[in-house]
Every structure is written in C-alpha cells, then in structure tokens.
Design a protein around this motif. Sequence first.
Motif, short mmCIF file in Angstrom:
data_model
loop_
_atom_site.label_atom_id
_atom_site.label_comp_id
_atom_site.label_asym_id
_atom_site.label_seq_id
_atom_site.Cartn_x
_atom_site.Cartn_y
_atom_site.Cartn_z
N TYR A 18 0.79 -1.23 0.00
CA TYR A 18 0.00 0.00 0.00
C TYR A 18 0.82 1.28 0.00
O TYR A 18 1.54 1.58 -0.92
CB TYR A 18 -0.97 -0.03 1.18
N SER A 19 0.72 2.05 1.05
CA SER A 19 1.31 3.39 1.07
C SER A 19 2.71 3.40 1.65
O SER A 19 2.95 2.91 2.75
CB SER A 19 0.44 4.35 1.87
N GLU A 20 3.63 4.02 0.93
CA GLU A 20 5.01 4.15 1.40
C GLU A 20 5.10 5.13 2.56
O GLU A 20 6.07 5.15 3.30
CB GLU A 20 5.87 4.64 0.24
N ASP A 21 4.08 5.95 2.73
CA ASP A 21 4.13 7.01 3.74
C ASP A 21 3.85 6.50 5.15
O ASP A 21 3.99 7.25 6.10
CB ASP A 21 3.12 8.11 3.40
N VAL A 22 3.43 5.26 5.29
CA VAL A 22 3.08 4.74 6.60
C VAL A 22 4.22 3.86 7.10
O VAL A 22 4.58 2.87 6.49
CB VAL A 22 1.78 3.92 6.55
N LEU A 23 4.81 4.25 8.22
CA LEU A 23 5.88 3.46 8.83
C LEU A 23 5.44 3.14 10.24
O LEU A 23 5.25 4.03 11.06
CB LEU A 23 7.20 4.22 8.84
N GLU A 24 5.22 1.87 10.50
CA GLU A 24 4.84 1.44 11.84
C GLU A 24 6.09 1.03 12.59
O GLU A 24 7.13 0.78 12.00
CB GLU A 24 3.89 0.25 11.75
N PHE A 25 5.98 0.96 13.89
CA PHE A 25 7.10 0.53 14.70
C PHE A 25 6.69 -0.65 15.55
O PHE A 25 5.55 -0.74 15.99
CB PHE A 25 7.61 1.67 15.58
N ILE A 73 8.80 -1.07 11.13
CA ILE A 73 8.14 -2.10 10.33
C ILE A 73 7.20 -1.35 9.40
O ILE A 73 6.20 -0.81 9.84
CB ILE A 73 7.29 -3.06 11.16
N PRO A 74 7.52 -1.27 8.15
CA PRO A 74 6.62 -0.58 7.24
C PRO A 74 5.29 -1.30 7.10
O PRO A 74 5.20 -2.50 7.26
CB PRO A 74 7.38 -0.56 5.93
N TYR A 75 4.30 -0.56 6.84
CA TYR A 75 2.94 -1.02 6.65
C TYR A 75 2.83 -1.70 5.31
O TYR A 75 3.46 -1.26 4.37
CB TYR A 75 2.04 0.21 6.72
N ILE A 84 16.72 -5.65 15.89
CA ILE A 84 16.76 -5.52 14.44
C ILE A 84 17.26 -4.13 14.06
O ILE A 84 16.77 -3.13 14.60
CB ILE A 84 15.36 -5.72 13.82
N THR A 85 18.21 -4.05 13.14
CA THR A 85 18.65 -2.78 12.56
C THR A 85 18.90 -2.98 11.07
O THR A 85 18.86 -4.10 10.56
CB THR A 85 19.94 -2.23 13.21
N TYR A 86 19.20 -1.88 10.38
CA TYR A 86 19.48 -1.89 8.95
C TYR A 86 20.79 -1.16 8.69
O TYR A 86 21.13 -0.20 9.39
CB TYR A 86 18.34 -1.21 8.17
N PRO A 130 17.74 1.30 13.49
CA PRO A 130 16.49 0.54 13.54
C PRO A 130 15.45 1.07 12.54
O PRO A 130 14.41 0.46 12.36
CB PRO A 130 16.02 0.72 14.98
N ASN A 131 15.76 2.17 11.88
CA ASN A 131 14.86 2.79 10.91
C ASN A 131 15.43 2.60 9.50
O ASN A 131 16.48 3.15 9.18
CB ASN A 131 14.70 4.27 11.24
N ILE A 132 14.74 1.85 8.65
CA ILE A 132 15.26 1.57 7.31
C ILE A 132 15.43 2.85 6.49
O ILE A 132 16.29 2.93 5.63
CB ILE A 132 14.39 0.54 6.57
N GLU A 133 14.61 3.86 6.77
CA GLU A 133 14.74 5.11 6.02
C GLU A 133 16.06 5.81 6.34
O GLU A 133 16.68 6.41 5.47
CB GLU A 133 13.55 6.03 6.30
N VAL A 134 16.51 5.75 7.58
CA VAL A 134 17.82 6.31 7.95
C VAL A 134 18.92 5.53 7.25
O VAL A 134 19.81 6.11 6.61
CB VAL A 134 18.03 6.29 9.48
N ALA A 135 18.86 4.20 7.32
CA ALA A 135 19.89 3.36 6.70
C ALA A 135 19.93 3.52 5.19
O ALA A 135 21.01 3.56 4.59
CB ALA A 135 19.66 1.89 7.06
N SER A 136 18.76 3.67 4.56
CA SER A 136 18.75 3.78 3.10
C SER A 136 19.39 5.08 2.63
O SER A 136 19.83 5.18 1.48
CB SER A 136 17.33 3.64 2.54
#
Length: 164
Positions: free
Chosen positions: A13-20, A30-32, A65-67, A99-105
């Motif tokens: 679905y939406s890339e804008d939703v990031l759950e934890f 954990i992305p939605y 878990i981390t990235y 722990p946030n994939i957006e930071v690691a990416s």
Amino acid sequence: RDPTRDCDYTSAYSEDVLEFSTRVGYRYGIPYPHDTRYPHDTQYLYGWNFLGIKINERDTEDWAITYHGTKSYFFNSICKEGYKVGPGANYGRGVYSSPNIEVASGYAEEFVIEGNTYIGVLQNRVNRKGANIVNDGQIWVCPDPANIIPCGLCIKRVDYGRNY
C-alpha cells in the motif's frame, strides 16, 4: 540464503506509513502493512523486496533488528564474511546501523540492473549489549563486528516516476 524468509512487498500500500514494533525492548521500523504469516522480527517493507539470509536464530533470538546501508558491491562479502569495522565517523569506530530503514537507506548507494535503478540495505540482528546507541536511538554503533550479523537483504527500486 534462506528463501523461506523471502517476501516481495514491492506493490504493498502506502510508502508514507511506517509502523514501529519492539524487539527485546527496542523499537524498529516495520513498514505497513504487516504480513501476519510471519513473526514481527521479520521485516517486510512497502516497495522493498526482502531476501532472507540463513543465520542461527537461537543464538540471536534476544538481539534487536537494525538496517545498514552500503554500496551494493559490499553485499556479498558482508553476507559471507560478516562486517568489518570502518575507520570511524561521528560516533567513533564501529559498524553503523539504524532501527529505521529510512535512515539506513540514506547511506545506500544506487545501482542499476537491466536498466532499472535500485538501492539495497542489509537487515541485521544486533546484540544491544555490544552497541552504542546514539542520536536519539537512530544510530547504533557496534565497535566489535561480532555484535552485528546480517540476516536479510532489502532491495527497492527507486527510479519509478523519474524523468530521464
């Protein structure tokens, strides 16, 4: 590799939703949406294709878990030989992850396969007792690479909608 952990979430679905979620007392992204067929410690992300790496789950069951974002040509050696400590950066020598994939990416380098552009990050299990957690929990530094083990490769196509 561990193909039993593979999952394709490139059309979720939406890339804008990031759950934890929480693993051993630490939050990680954990992305939605969640896929209830898999436990919470297995990450599946909108737009990401997850490829599992075989590890000894029992030895890392209480690890977080981390990235880790890096250049694609390092994926193979990290998966086979483990991480090597870098020369040091803002928070000292060690292997950096988040722990946030957006930071690691943000640290991942784009690569091209068959004309399509991708980024990739490694998902890890981290012994929190061997990690220095800094920057409001967004950066984890492991001075000893034995405290961080890659357990998956997340790949995402990033050239959708680009005008070339």
